[in-house]
Motif scaffolding. Structure first.
Motif, mmCIF file in Angstrom:
data_model
loop_
_atom_site.group_PDB
_atom_site.id
_atom_site.type_symbol
_atom_site.label_atom_id
_atom_site.label_comp_id
_atom_site.label_asym_id
_atom_site.label_seq_id
_atom_site.Cartn_x
_atom_site.Cartn_y
_atom_site.Cartn_z
ATOM 1 N N LEU A 38 5.880 7.033 0.245
ATOM 2 C CA LEU A 38 7.278 6.980 -0.159
ATOM 3 C C LEU A 38 7.724 8.096 -1.101
ATOM 4 O O LEU A 38 8.746 7.981 -1.771
ATOM 5 C CB LEU A 38 7.585 5.613 -0.793
ATOM 6 N N PHE A 39 7.015 9.202 -1.122
ATOM 7 C CA PHE A 39 7.344 10.279 -2.048
ATOM 8 C C PHE A 39 8.769 10.784 -1.834
ATOM 9 O O PHE A 39 9.484 11.097 -2.790
ATOM 10 C CB PHE A 39 6.330 11.417 -1.882
ATOM 11 N N ASN A 40 9.191 10.871 -0.575
ATOM 12 C CA ASN A 40 10.546 11.311 -0.258
ATOM 13 C C ASN A 40 11.601 10.430 -0.919
ATOM 14 O O ASN A 40 12.666 10.905 -1.344
ATOM 15 C CB ASN A 40 10.720 11.324 1.271
ATOM 16 N N ARG A 41 11.318 9.153 -1.057
ATOM 17 C CA ARG A 41 12.299 8.213 -1.595
ATOM 18 C C ARG A 41 12.463 8.344 -3.100
ATOM 19 O O ARG A 41 13.393 7.793 -3.675
ATOM 20 C CB ARG A 41 11.900 6.788 -1.210
ATOM 21 N N ARG A 84 4.261 11.195 14.345
ATOM 22 C CA ARG A 84 4.310 9.944 13.594
ATOM 23 C C ARG A 84 4.153 10.204 12.098
ATOM 24 O O ARG A 84 4.852 9.590 11.278
ATOM 25 C CB ARG A 84 3.216 8.996 14.095
ATOM 26 N N ALA A 85 3.252 11.112 11.739
ATOM 27 C CA ALA A 85 3.094 11.447 10.327
ATOM 28 C C ALA A 85 4.370 12.059 9.779
ATOM 29 O O ALA A 85 4.797 11.739 8.658
ATOM 30 C CB ALA A 85 1.927 12.420 10.148
ATOM 31 N N SER A 86 5.014 12.916 10.554
ATOM 32 C CA SER A 86 6.261 13.543 10.107
ATOM 33 C C SER A 86 7.320 12.497 9.816
ATOM 34 O O SER A 86 8.030 12.574 8.804
ATOM 35 C CB SER A 86 6.765 14.522 11.170
ATOM 36 N N GLU A 87 7.436 11.498 10.681
ATOM 37 C CA GLU A 87 8.424 10.442 10.461
ATOM 38 C C GLU A 87 8.172 9.709 9.152
ATOM 39 O O GLU A 87 9.086 9.503 8.345
ATOM 40 C CB GLU A 87 8.412 9.454 11.618
ATOM 41 N N LEU A 88 6.941 9.330 8.908
ATOM 42 C CA LEU A 88 6.625 8.592 7.691
ATOM 43 C C LEU A 88 6.828 9.444 6.446
ATOM 44 O O LEU A 88 7.323 8.950 5.421
ATOM 45 C CB LEU A 88 5.185 8.081 7.744
ATOM 46 N N LEU A 89 6.474 10.718 6.512
ATOM 47 C CA LEU A 89 6.569 11.578 5.334
ATOM 48 C C LEU A 89 7.996 12.024 5.066
ATOM 49 O O LEU A 89 8.381 12.230 3.908
ATOM 50 C CB LEU A 89 5.649 12.793 5.492
ATOM 51 N N TYR A 90 8.815 12.171 6.110
ATOM 52 C CA TYR A 90 10.224 12.543 5.913
ATOM 53 C C TYR A 90 11.078 11.372 5.432
ATOM 54 O O TYR A 90 12.022 11.557 4.677
ATOM 55 C CB TYR A 90 10.827 13.083 7.212
ATOM 56 N N CYS A 148 0.890 -1.163 0.000
ATOM 57 C CA CYS A 148 0.000 0.000 0.000
ATOM 58 C C CYS A 148 0.924 1.208 0.000
ATOM 59 O O CYS A 148 1.314 1.712 1.060
ATOM 60 C CB CYS A 148 -0.904 -0.033 1.228
ATOM 61 N N ALA A 149 1.322 1.667 -1.177
ATOM 62 C CA ALA A 149 2.427 2.615 -1.274
ATOM 63 C C ALA A 149 2.081 3.819 -2.131
ATOM 64 O O ALA A 149 1.255 3.743 -3.046
ATOM 65 C CB ALA A 149 3.652 1.914 -1.860
ATOM 66 N N GLY A 150 2.745 4.942 -1.845
ATOM 67 C CA GLY A 150 2.583 6.141 -2.654
ATOM 68 C C GLY A 150 1.127 6.567 -2.732
ATOM 69 O O GLY A 150 0.453 6.756 -1.718
ATOM 70 N N ALA A 151 0.633 6.718 -3.950
ATOM 71 C CA ALA A 151 -0.763 7.106 -4.132
ATOM 72 C C ALA A 151 -1.710 6.057 -3.570
ATOM 73 O O ALA A 151 -2.836 6.380 -3.176
ATOM 74 C CB ALA A 151 -1.055 7.341 -5.609
ATOM 75 N N GLY A 152 -1.280 4.796 -3.528
ATOM 76 C CA GLY A 152 -2.107 3.762 -2.901
ATOM 77 C C GLY A 152 -2.297 4.037 -1.422
ATOM 78 O O GLY A 152 -3.393 3.878 -0.876
ATOM 79 N N ALA A 153 -1.224 4.477 -0.745
ATOM 80 C CA ALA A 153 -1.332 4.851 0.665
ATOM 81 C C ALA A 153 -2.273 6.032 0.832
ATOM 82 O O ALA A 153 -3.048 6.098 1.792
ATOM 83 C CB ALA A 153 0.046 5.174 1.229
ATOM 84 N N ILE A 154 -2.227 6.969 -0.128
ATOM 85 C CA ILE A 154 -3.127 8.114 -0.069
ATOM 86 C C ILE A 154 -4.583 7.672 -0.176
ATOM 87 O O ILE A 154 -5.458 8.167 0.548
ATOM 88 C CB ILE A 154 -2.804 9.113 -1.187
#
Length: 282
Positions: free
Chosen positions: A154-157, A179-185, A129-135
Motif C-alpha cells: 500500500l505504499f502508493n496509498r 499483476r504486480a504493476s496493478e498492486l503496486l500502482y 498483511c500490509a506494507g512492510a508486512g507484505a514485503i
C-alpha cells in the motif's frame, strides 16, 4: 583434522538454541525456528528496533548449524500491518534526507538478510498483511495464507512509490509483471483466494490450522538434504541476473558440490538397500 575443523567452526558457525529476541517471538524446536511478530493489539506493526533485530537475526541464521527451516508468522489473527504509524511513519515525516536513506537501507537490509540465509523461510499469513508486512511475506520462500487474509503493498496509498524493499524486483517474479504493476500502482488488497490463484500463496489453509501446516512443511524441509536446499535457495536468488548460459554453468558447479556431500552418498546407499535416506545436512 579435528583440530582444524574446530578452529574453522569457531569463526564460521554458530548455534541459535540459546538465542533470545526482544522485539519478536523466537522458538527453536528440532531444527525449525518460528519467528512471531508479536504486537497483536496493533496488528503486529514493525518498529525501528524490530527491523534492526529481525535483520540481525536473519544475518545470524546464515551461519547457524542448528536451524534448518524458518516459519515467519504474526500473533493473533493478523500477520503484520507494516511500519508502526506512530513509531515509524510519524517520525519519518520530520527526518532529513540522510536519515531517511539510513532507514530505507535498513529495511532493505532485512530483505537481503532473508534472501541470503540458506534456510527456507515459510510465511504463515493470516488477516492483515500490509506494507512492510507484505514485503516480509514476499521475501519468504514459501507462503501459506488463509481465505480471510488481505495482502496489500500500500505504499502508493500513503504517497510513496511502490518500489520499496525490493518489491519491483521480487513481486513480478512471483505473480507476473502485469499483476504486480496493478498492486503496486493502486495499493489495493489482494484477497486470499486471489493470492493463491495468482501463485503468491502456495496454498490456502484454515486459520486455526495455518501455523501447524507451515510448521509441518518446515519440518519436512528440515528432514531433507538441508545443505542442498540451501544451495537451491542460493541459485534461485542468484540466477535472476544470469543468462541461461551462466545459469547452466553455475548449476553445474553447484550440483557437483552437492555430489560431494554425505547426504548424496546416503541417498544412494538407502536407494540400493530399498530404505528411506536419513539426511544429516552434510
Amino acid at each position: 583434522m579435528t583440530a582444524y575443523l574446530a578452529g574453522l567452526d569457531a569463526g564460521t558457525t554458530r548455534q541459535m538454541a540459546d538465542y533470545t529476541a526482544t522485539h519478536f517471538g523466537w522458538t527453536l524446536h528440532d531444527g525449525v525456528a518460528t519467528v512471531v511478530l508479536n504486537r497483536p493489539a496493533r496488528k503486529n506493526p514493525l518498529t525501528f528496533e524490530s527491523y534492526a533485530e529481525l535483520r540481525d537475526c536473519f544475518r545470524a541464521l546464515r551461519s547457524a548449524t542448528d536451524v534448518h527451516a524458518v516459519v515467519l508468522t504474526g500473533a493473533g489473527d493478523n500477520f503484520c500491518s507494516g511500519g508502526d504509524v506512530h513509531e515509524i511513519i510519524g517520525p519519518l515525516v520530520s527526518l532529513a534526507a540522510p536519515d531517511l536513506l539510513r532507514f530505507t537501507r535498513l529495511t532493505g537490509d532485512l530483505v537481503l538478510a532473508m534472501r541470503a540465509c540458506p534456510q527456507p523461510i515459510i510465511a504463515a499469513v493470516d488477516g492483515v498483511c500490509a506494507g512492510a508486512g507484505a514485503i516480509l511475506s514476499m521475501a519468504s520462500d514459501l507462503r501459506y495464507g488463509t481465505a480471510r487474509s488481505k495482502t496489500a503493498f500500500l505504499f502508493n496509498r500513503v504517497g510513496l512509490a511502490g518500489c520499496d524493499m525490493g518489491a519491483c524486483a521480487l513481486l513480478p517474479r512471483i505473480i507476473g509483471q502485469g499483476r504486480a504493476s496493478e498492486l503496486l500502482y493502486t495499493g489495493r488488497s489482494m484477497s486470499g483466494e486471489e493470492a493463491e490463484r495468482w501463485g503468491y500463496f502456495n496454498r490456502l489453509v484454515a486459520p486455526d490450522a495455518l501455523l501447524g501446516e507451515a510448521q509441518a512443511m518446515a519440518h519436512q524441509l528440515r528432514t531433507g538434504p538441508t545443505f542442498a536446499n540451501g544451495i537451491t535457495k542460493t541459485m534461485l536468488h542468484q540466477e535472476w541476473s544470469m543468462t541461461i548460459e551462466q545459469a547452466i554453468e553455475a548449476e553445474a558447479q553447484a550440483q557437483a558440490l552437492c555430489m560431494l556431500t554425505e547426504d548424496f552418498r546416503t541417498a544412494y546407499h538407502a536407494f540400493a538397500a530399498k530404505q528411506s535416506p536419513v539426511f544429516q545436512g552434510r
